[in-house]
Motif scaffolding. Sequence first.
Motif, short mmCIF file in Angstrom:
data_model
loop_
_atom_site.label_atom_id
_atom_site.label_comp_id
_atom_site.label_asym_id
_atom_site.label_seq_id
_atom_site.Cartn_x
_atom_site.Cartn_y
_atom_site.Cartn_z
N UNK A 6 0.85 -1.23 -0.28
CA UNK A 6 -0.26 -0.37 0.18
C UNK A 6 0.99 1.00 0.17
N UNK A 7 2.35 1.19 0.85
CA UNK A 7 2.92 2.23 0.33
C UNK A 7 3.39 2.61 -0.33
N UNK A 8 3.59 1.74 -1.78
CA UNK A 8 3.98 1.66 -3.05
C UNK A 8 2.70 1.92 -4.08
N UNK A 9 1.47 1.46 -3.92
CA UNK A 9 0.07 2.00 -4.89
C UNK A 9 -0.18 3.16 -4.80
N UNK A 10 -1.24 3.22 -5.96
CA UNK A 10 -1.08 4.47 -6.51
C UNK A 10 -1.95 5.03 -4.67
N UNK A 11 -2.13 6.56 -5.46
CA UNK A 11 -2.67 7.14 -4.48
C UNK A 11 -4.16 7.57 -4.02
N UNK A 12 -4.70 6.30 -4.90
CA UNK A 12 -6.30 6.36 -5.43
C UNK A 12 -6.68 4.93 -3.96
N UNK A 13 -5.48 4.59 -3.72
CA UNK A 13 -5.16 3.51 -2.88
C UNK A 13 -5.62 3.70 -1.71
N UNK A 14 -6.36 4.51 -0.79
CA UNK A 14 -6.91 5.00 0.31
C UNK A 14 -7.70 4.60 1.52
N UNK A 15 -8.02 4.38 2.82
CA UNK A 15 -9.05 4.11 2.94
C UNK A 15 -8.45 3.08 4.02
N UNK A 16 -9.59 2.38 4.36
CA UNK A 16 -9.82 1.09 5.86
C UNK A 16 -9.32 0.04 5.15
#
Length: 234
Positions: A136-146
Amino acid sequence: VANEDRLHAVFRQAKRAFLLNPPASPASDTNSEELKTARSIARAVGGSDLEKVVVASSYGAQAGDGIGDLSVLYEFEQLVQGTGVPTAINRAAYYFTNLDNLLETAKEGHLSSPFPGDLVLPMVSPADLAEVAAIRLSSTNNDVGIEYVEGPRRYTFTEVAQAFSNALGLPVALQGIARQRIEKSFREQGFSEAAARSYARMTMATIDGAELPNEPIRGKVTLEEHVNSLVSQT
């Protein structure tokens, strides 16, 4: 973490950050101390120009006061999200490493737990948590939330006792700690009054049941693999 100006300067040198609020000494008022560091970290994130952060949190995180990690980490989530920096939150199940301090008594043929033997509890290896955090640290900025992260399946503490029994090659009996003795059991381990109260409330909230996700991210490490590795290192 106590010096938000210096931490802010560090964050300004980075593009992304993994945020884990450090545990306070159990001899202190853990709830109060951990809220201080959570607030300090969040303030340091604000205005740092970080493009994304990943927050380590917990199953059962909830609004409240004095419920140990459950209330502290819920506030941490809210504070970091409030900075406006895209925030991915990983809520982790019960760490397998919480079981490590049971090894010595397991060698004597018993282990004590406040969790009823038949309570089904999501558990996870920190190694699996690290892998999901890195993704998740290296995924896109759309990969947010819980997102919720747990192991391959859920376990009971009866199964925990059996895992120790199998790894040690001797019978290991589960000894329950009555609900009314949970807080006292933490004090007997050296926790301050405030910390014992907070940890007891967190434990009882877990026993009473939190809403569990239907589709968590599942890791690979099993309970048996963790316990076998722990025993082999002794």
